[in-house]
Design an enzyme around this catalytic site. Structure first.
Site: not given
Lengths: 218, 232
Positions: A23, A46-48, A88
């Site tokens: 990340n 990608s944390e979305n 996520s």
């Protein structure tokens, strides 16, 4: 010479390993994607809700429904997966991400990090940073060693509200690569042409110069 | 099948029952996957004193940002609110209350709320201002804070396709918080780009099963891009 942003990204990329899930935060960490060695397969999270972030799209590929955590339009690479935000952060909080790279305002000798709030100025929010630092074992913080007016950002104790407590072990600044152990910064590598003395002078927290301190090469 | 037909014809019907001081959960991340038209209907209704739970609060003039214009939001629960000048103004002047919540904790609060779990322990935020006033417990040598679940009077959700039964699929990263919000609304309203005939969506591809969904409406969307980046 202090490292450029590109050189900082290049140096962080040397911590990548084949098969890593990584990340990358906003800013310098994002640039690390440009330096993934071609003989390695690394998957960017990608944390979305995207595992397997690809390049920016062409005009023809541009898709409002396809963005990264920095809200930039992106593509998905082969082997990617897309999921909801709880899934996520299950990956992140469950310790499944191999390496997290993010920026900070301050770090200290206890491994505390402050990166989201400057009291009295606008508070924008922590986004996913608190989850990332609490969930990952392997974190690299990228930041400038000192502020523009020369104040050290490597402190005995963070002065700003924390993002996480006792969770940082590795710091790359524009002057040095350091590790945090037993209440001290350990100077492992210096930027090319930067003296150990300058780093000592610009490090407010306890600093131990490793016996085998090296100069970075690019 | 009328009893399980969730379709409504107008946005007015879609948000029937929304009144002042309610809590509204909204899907979306940035401007991606936001229920644009349901937000527009909230504005049209003029309801006030809302608590809005959403990862972000839109931008000036678009997304949830439009609800700030008439001071319809009393309290915002969000992880990141840095894209909005009017938000900043109302926050600094004390007109707007904000509860900043880590993104993963926010997602989990909605998930838990929808799953009947009243609270959960997480390491996220321990030792930070987020932990203030919260119970701390140690498990296996590590400290965790107690975070309470969130539910809403309404959940407003943006899907890609739905069928009559309220089964929903999302498109790409427009999924984000939408399926979580969908589970945690007393009344969950989903707006989609297309309503398809029952049976078109494969049972195994459904992201949000219709049991969570009360109303479905088809709309047209601007889908504004916040940061347009293309390959050089």
């Amino acid at each position: 010479m202090a490292l450029t942003r590109e050189q900082m990204a290049q140096r962080v990329a040397r911590e990548l390993k084949d098969g890593y899930y990584v990340n990358l935060g906003i800013g310098i960490p994002t640039l690390v994607a440009n330096y993934v060695p071609t003989d390695m397969d690394v998957m960017l999270q990608s944390e979305n809700g995207l595992l397997g972030m690809g390049e920016f799209p062409t005009e023809g590929q541009l898709d409002a429904d396809m963005i990264n955590a920095g809200k930039q339009t992106v593509t998905a690479r082969t082997g990617a997966s897309i999921f909801n935000s709880a899934e996520s952060f299950a990956m992140i909080r469950g310790g499944h991400v191999d390496l997290t790279v993010l920026g900070a305002f301050e770090v200290d000798v206890e491994g505390n990090i402050a990166s989201w709030m400057i009291p009295g100025k606008l508070v924008k929010g922590m986004g996913g940073a608190m989850d990332l630092v609490a969930g990952a074992d392997n974190i690299i913080v990228t930041m400038t060693h000192a502020s523009k007016d020369g104040e050290s950002k490597l402190l005995p104790r963070c002065s700003l509200p924390l993002t996480g407590a006792g969770c940082i072990r590795k710091v790359l600044t524009d002057l040095a690569y350091l590790e945090i152990e037993n209440g001290a910064f350990i100077l492992r590598e210096t930027a090319p042409g930067v003296s150990v003395e300058e780093i000592i002078e610009k490090t407010a927290g306890k600093l131990i110069v490793a016996d085998d301190v090296k100069e970075m090469t690019f | 099948m009328a009893g399980l037909d969730k379709r409504v014809a107008t946005y007015e019907q879609a948000l029937e029952g929304l009144t002042d001081n309610m809590t509204v959960l909204a899907g979306g991340f940035g401007l991606c996957g936001i229920p644009e038209n349901l937000i527009g209907e909230i504005k049209r209704r003029g309801v006030k004193g809302l608590t809005v739970v959403s990862n972000n609060c839109g931008v000036d003039g678009f997304g949830l940002g439009v609800l700030l214009e008439d001071h319809q939001i009393r309290k915002m629960v969000a992880s990141y609110v840095g894209e909005n000048a009017e938000f900043e103004r109302q926050l600094l002047s004390g007109e707007l209350e904000v509860e900043l919540t880590p993104q993963g904790t926010l997602a989990e609060k909605m998930r838990a709320g929808g799953a009947g779990i009243p609270a959960f322990f997480t390491a996220t935020g321990y030792g930070t201002p987020v932990a203030d006033g919260k119970e701390v417990r140690e498990f296996n040598g590590r400290k965790y804070i107690l975070e309470e679940a969130i539910t809403g009077d309404f959940a407003i959700v943006k899907g890609w396709k739905a069928d009559h039964y309220g089964n929903v699929v999302y498109r790409n990263t427009a999924q984000n918080f939408n399926p979580l919000a969908a589970t945690a609304g007393k009344i969950t309203v989903v707006e989609v780009e297309e309503i398809v005939e029952p049976g078109v969506l494969l049972p195994s591809e459904i992201h949000t099963p219709g049991i969570y969904v009360d109303r479905v409406i088809v709309g047209t969307f601007e889908k504004r891009i916040e940061k347009r980046t293309v390959k050089a």
